[in-house]
Structures are given as structure tokens and as C-alpha cells.
Design an enzyme around this catalytic site. Structure first.
Site, PDB file in Angstrom:
ATOM      1  CG  HIS A 119      -2.073  -1.298   1.164  1.00  0.00           C
ATOM      2  ND1 HIS A 119      -2.779  -1.416   2.088  1.00  0.00           N
ATOM      3  CD2 HIS A 119      -2.252  -2.128   0.378  1.00  0.00           C
ATOM      4  CE1 HIS A 119      -3.599  -2.465   2.078  1.00  0.00           C
ATOM      5  NE2 HIS A 119      -3.116  -2.885   0.726  1.00  0.00           N
ATOM      6  CG  HIS A 127      -7.424  -3.355  -2.374  1.00  0.00           C
ATOM      7  ND1 HIS A 127      -6.706  -2.162  -1.223  1.00  0.00           N
ATOM      8  CD2 HIS A 127      -6.624  -4.157  -1.702  1.00  0.00           C
ATOM      9  CE1 HIS A 127      -6.232  -2.392  -0.733  1.00  0.00           C
ATOM     10  NE2 HIS A 127      -5.893  -3.650  -0.989  1.00  0.00           N
ATOM     11  CG  ASP A 153      -2.989  -5.212  -3.030  1.00  0.00           C
ATOM     12  OD1 ASP A 153      -2.813  -4.421  -2.402  1.00  0.00           O
ATOM     13  OD2 ASP A 153      -3.960  -6.173  -2.594  1.00  0.00           O
ATOM     14  CG  HIS A 197      -0.162  -9.533  -2.281  1.00  0.00           C
ATOM     15  ND1 HIS A 197       0.080  -8.322  -2.677  1.00  0.00           N
ATOM     16  CD2 HIS A 197      -1.077  -9.730  -1.141  1.00  0.00           C
ATOM     17  CE1 HIS A 197      -0.864  -7.357  -2.028  1.00  0.00           C
ATOM     18  NE2 HIS A 197      -1.504  -8.238  -1.135  1.00  0.00           N
ATOM     19  CG  HIS A 202      40.847  -9.442 -41.467  1.00  0.00           C
ATOM     20  ND1 HIS A 202      39.755  -9.967 -40.906  1.00  0.00           N
ATOM     21  CD2 HIS A 202      41.947  -9.123 -40.765  1.00  0.00           C
ATOM     22  CE1 HIS A 202      40.204 -10.233 -39.695  1.00  0.00           C
ATOM     23  NE2 HIS A 202      41.432  -9.844 -39.528  1.00  0.00           N
TER      24      HIS A 202
END
Length: 462
Positions: free
Chosen positions: A78, A260, A264, A287, A365
Site C-alpha cells: 500500500h 484495490h 496491489d 500478491h 582479412h
């Protein structure tokens, strides 16, 4: 590019930790550029630091919990969401306990106190990860998924489905981070009644009340449960409202749960450590999936930084073509080894060399297996760096750059006919007394081919 930001002055707020029930003082302090977000435990000897880094996530059972060298920070999301939502890049977050105060279960009060402190611009450009391809993480057990897609700015959409009658499918979105304060920051945390009972039974929710968490009633309230809740929340009476939540709390939005979850996601993805320019689509976020995605994205960003490959569009007109380059550099064919300049600032330059079979050095080369000599790759890099060095003088056509020193040269892969070499050189320090020190990279086929540290002196022609 936008500048980094921090706060103007130190500010504090006090509250109770949700899970410990302890009184907590949280203090925000200004932080220097490129320091990011850092938690400081003032209650532990030595005031140890825990950086907001996805690699420090140790568990996500009741929030996003960090640990470094045995020092813990609980429920960090938060606070971090408030920092990102206000576009603050660098901040010291001091605590005298392991977890920030829960306040009302949202980011609202953190946003308010940070705005009281004032936000100020810093003298450094903001680092931003620009999403160029889809990045995805999925948890097959839960069906949770996070996708990150290209977009013009940071956008987030959450789609949640709790598969219950009281709380079913909800969506929430922001199309710019500036919407966070008004539309997301006051969305409060929530839980189901059966989860609250479990937490109470295990003594894991000592700082909660009916004002800092929405409680959805997903089971019948027995007299024993009612008594348990009254005691835990210190309420004489508890009842269920018609919308299926416990009383003493009114929803801010019909989809407050989804908002909410969006909050998160923003807080958890702050652990990536870099601003994101892209669109996040999170399906059934939590989470665990949020932080696992943050770890994956962090690894991708670090790998790209290591390779340091410039993102350029070779179809667009260059900043300087070969004729404009010859107006600045004294080199001419066959020894002019840079064809275009794509980017040029006070601190870096990006140039391009198209390697063709007609290059004169291929004649001798390894003619049977032509390979561009490494020393010529360094020379081409040096010529590109010369453009950067001469940008520091008002009349570059009257100056020359002579290279004084080359260090840490590494050749990573062969460069052959048909390759497009992309050079990027960055100043390692400000140019002083005509001395220019640069870190140089050359890329071919999306991979690092050559790198070196170059030092040059800018000399006026007599």
C-alpha cells in the site's frame, strides 16, 4: 525525458499494524537520485535497510513481505502504490516496526501525507522500461495471469473473479498513472469472513477493525462467530448489510475490490525497481502472481541493461547522414567507418555502420571467410564517439579528436558481411579540459559484439 522526483521535506504519520496490532510511526524522507524506494527499520540497532526489490520477497500469504539479512518488512504494497501513484522515484521509508500502519486499508493516507511534503524534481532523468513485446506470467494452479503489453504510458487493468455469490466478477482500469490518486488510492483492502475467522483463530489480525477492511460474508453467521467478531473488533453489535458486507462500513465504489486489487498490482510491481511504459492486464491477481511476475520482469530488464542494445528504427531518417558526418569528422572513404548517427545528446551517441562485402579490408582479412577486424570495430566505435566529443564545442568542424587510451576491450562475436553494426557510447564523466572518457558498445544481430572504454582529447586545429 521526465526527471526523477522525491519529496521536499520529511513527513510522518502514525497508526496500527494490521497483523501485529502494534503502534507504528512511518516517516517519509527525501532520497538522492537513482536510489529508488528503501525501507529503514529504526527500531533495530544499526537501522538496517531493506530495498524495495522483488528479489527480497519471502512470502505473500497476507501481503507482500520482504526480508533482507533477517530484517523484515511486512505488507509493503500500500505504501509503495502511493509512491508510484504520485510518480515519486526516490524515497526513504522509515519504520519503528516491521509493518507500515494499516490506516483505513488503502493508500489514501500515504498519498495525503506525501502531498503535504511536496514533490520536487531532481537533476537526473527518470529511467523507464519501454515494453516492446508481450511479457506474460501464469500460475496454472490458480488460473492467475499477468500480461504486459506495449503502450504509450503505464496502464493497468485488473479482472477478478472470486466465484462467490456475494462477490463475483469485477473489473477496474486506469489508462494513466495520474488517475491513481482520485480513482484507486482510497480503495480499501478486503477479505472474506472465513479468512477473517482463520486469521483471528491464529492471532494474525490484531490491528484490524471494521474501518480498515471490507469483510464479505460468504458463510452463515453463527452466534459463536458473531461473538468472536464483536470481541475482535470491539463492537457491541455487528450485522450484515444487504450487499453482503459487515456493517459500519460503506463501499466507496461498487467495484472497490477490483480497484484495490489494481492498487496491489501497482504496489507489487514497484518492486521491479524501474518505471514501466506499458499496459498491465492482470487476471485474478494476487500478491504471489504479482511478485513472481515482478521477479520475471526484473530479470528481463537486467538482461537488457547488460546487453544495453539501443532500440532504434533503421527505417526512420537518421539524425545525421554520411555527408553531415563528413562535415564534422576528417575521415574519408575507405577509412570513414560510420554511416549514420541515430541519436545524439550531451551524454550519449548512437551510430550505425552497414558492413558490406565491398569493404576493402575483406580483400586481405581472411578472404576465404571474411571477418571484420576487431581493431576496425574499435576504430568505428571511436569515430562515433568523436561525434559525441565534438558536440561539446560550438564549431566542431574546427576541432579534431585524438584518442589517447583504450581500455577493457572485449570481442564477443564475429562481425561479417551483411551485418549492421550499432554503436552506443556514453560519457563516463563530464568532459573537462578537452578530455572525454566514454564507455563504448558495438552490437550486431541483437548481440553485443565489442566493448571498450575510450579516452580522447579534443584539440583545436591550427
Amino acid at each position: 525525458m521526465a526527471k526523477q522526483q522525491t519529496i521536499k521535506k520529511e513527513v510522518s504519520l502514525e497508526g496500527v499494524g494490521l497483523h501485529t496490532g502494534n503502534e507504528v510511526t512511518l516517516t517519509f524522507k527525501p532520497a538522492p537520485v537513482n536510489s529508488g524506494y528503501c525501507f529503514v527499520r529504526k527500531d533495530i540497532e544499526g537501522h538496517p535497510l531493506v530495498e524495495a526489490d522483488a528479489n527480497y520477497v519471502v512470502n505473500t500469504q497476507r501481503g507482500t513481505n520482504l526480508e533482507k539479512d533477517g530484517v523484515s518488512i511486512q505488507t509493503s504494497e500500500h505504501v509503495l502504490a502511493a509512491c508510484v501513484g504520485l510518480e515519486i522515484d526516490n524515497l526513504i521509508i522509515e519504520l519503528n516496526a516491521s509493518e507500515p500502519p494499516i490506516m483505513d486499508g488503502s493508500s489514501k493516507y500515504f498519498v495525503q501525507v506525501l502531498e503535504e511534503a511536496g514533490i520536487e524534481e531532481q537533476d537526473a532523468e527518470r529511467e523507464e522500461y519501454v515494453v516492446n513485446e508481450v511479457i506474460c506470467y501464469r500460475d496454472d494452479k490458480t488460473g492467475s495471469e499477468i500480461m504486459l503489453l506495449p503502450a504509450d504510458e503505464y496502464q493497468v487493468t485488473t479482472m477478478v473473479d472470486f466465484e462467490t455469490k456475494v462477490l463475483g466478477t469485477q473489473n477496474a482500469s486506469i489508462t494513466t498513472i495520474s488517475q491513481f490518486k482520485e480513482e484507486i488510492s482510497n480503495a480499501r483492502t478486503f477479505s472474506f469472513l472465513h479468512e477473517i475467522e482463520m486469521l483471528l483463530d491464529h492471532g494474525l489480525i490484531k490491528g484490524g477493525d471494521l474501518k480498515n477492511a471490507i469483510v464479505y460474508v460468504d458463510k452463515e453467521l453463527s452466534p459463536a462467530t458473531m461473538e468472536k467478531l464483536r470481541a475482535a473488533f470491539k463492537k457491541d453489535n455487528i450485522a450484515v448489510k444487504p450487499n453482503g458486507i459487515l456493517d459500519n462500513l460503506t463501499l466507496h465504489y461498487p467495484n472497490e475490490a477490483a480497484r484495490h486489487k489494481l492498487l496491489d498490482v501497482i504496489g507489487d510491481l514497484a518492486l521491479v525497481g524501474t518505471r514501466i511504459r506499458g499496459k498491465v492486464i492482470a487476471t485474478k491477481p494476487g500478491h504471489k502472481v504479482n511478485t513472481n511476475f515482478a521477479k520475471k520482469l526484473s530479470k528481463i530488464i537486467k538482461a537488457e541493461k547488460r546487453n544495453n542494445i539501443p532500440k532504434i528504427d533503421l527505417e526512420k531518417p537518421p539524425l545525421m547522414d554520411v555527408n553531415e558526418i563528413m562535415n564534422i569528422l576528417p575521415h574519408r572513404a575507405p577509412f570513414l567507418l560510420v554511416d549514420k548517427i541515430i541519436e545524439l545528446t550531451d551524454t550519449h551517441v548512437v551510430g550505425v555502420k552497414n558492413v558490406t562485402m565491398n569493404e576493402p579490408f575483406f580483400v586481405g582479412h581472411f578472404p576465404g571467410k571474411p571477418v571484420m577486424p576487431g581493431v576496425l570495430q574499435v576504430e568505428a566505435m571511436a569515430q562515433t564517439g568523436g561525434i559525441l566529443a565534438l558536440k561539446s564545442v560550438p564549431d566542431p568542424e574546427n576541432y579534431l579528436t585524438f584518442f589517447m587510451k583504450i581500455d577493457n576491450v572485449k570481442f564477443k562475436q564475429q562481425v561479417v558481411p551483411g551485418d549492421t553494426l550499432i554503436f552506443k557510447l556514453e560519457l563516463l564523466a563530464p568532459i573537462r579540459r578537452g578530455i572525454c572518457q566514454m564507455q563504448g558498445y558495438a552490437y550486431a544481430n541483437g548481440k553485443l559484439a565489442t566493448e571498450a572504454i575510450l579516452m580522447a582529447q579534443i584539440v583545436k586545429q591550427k
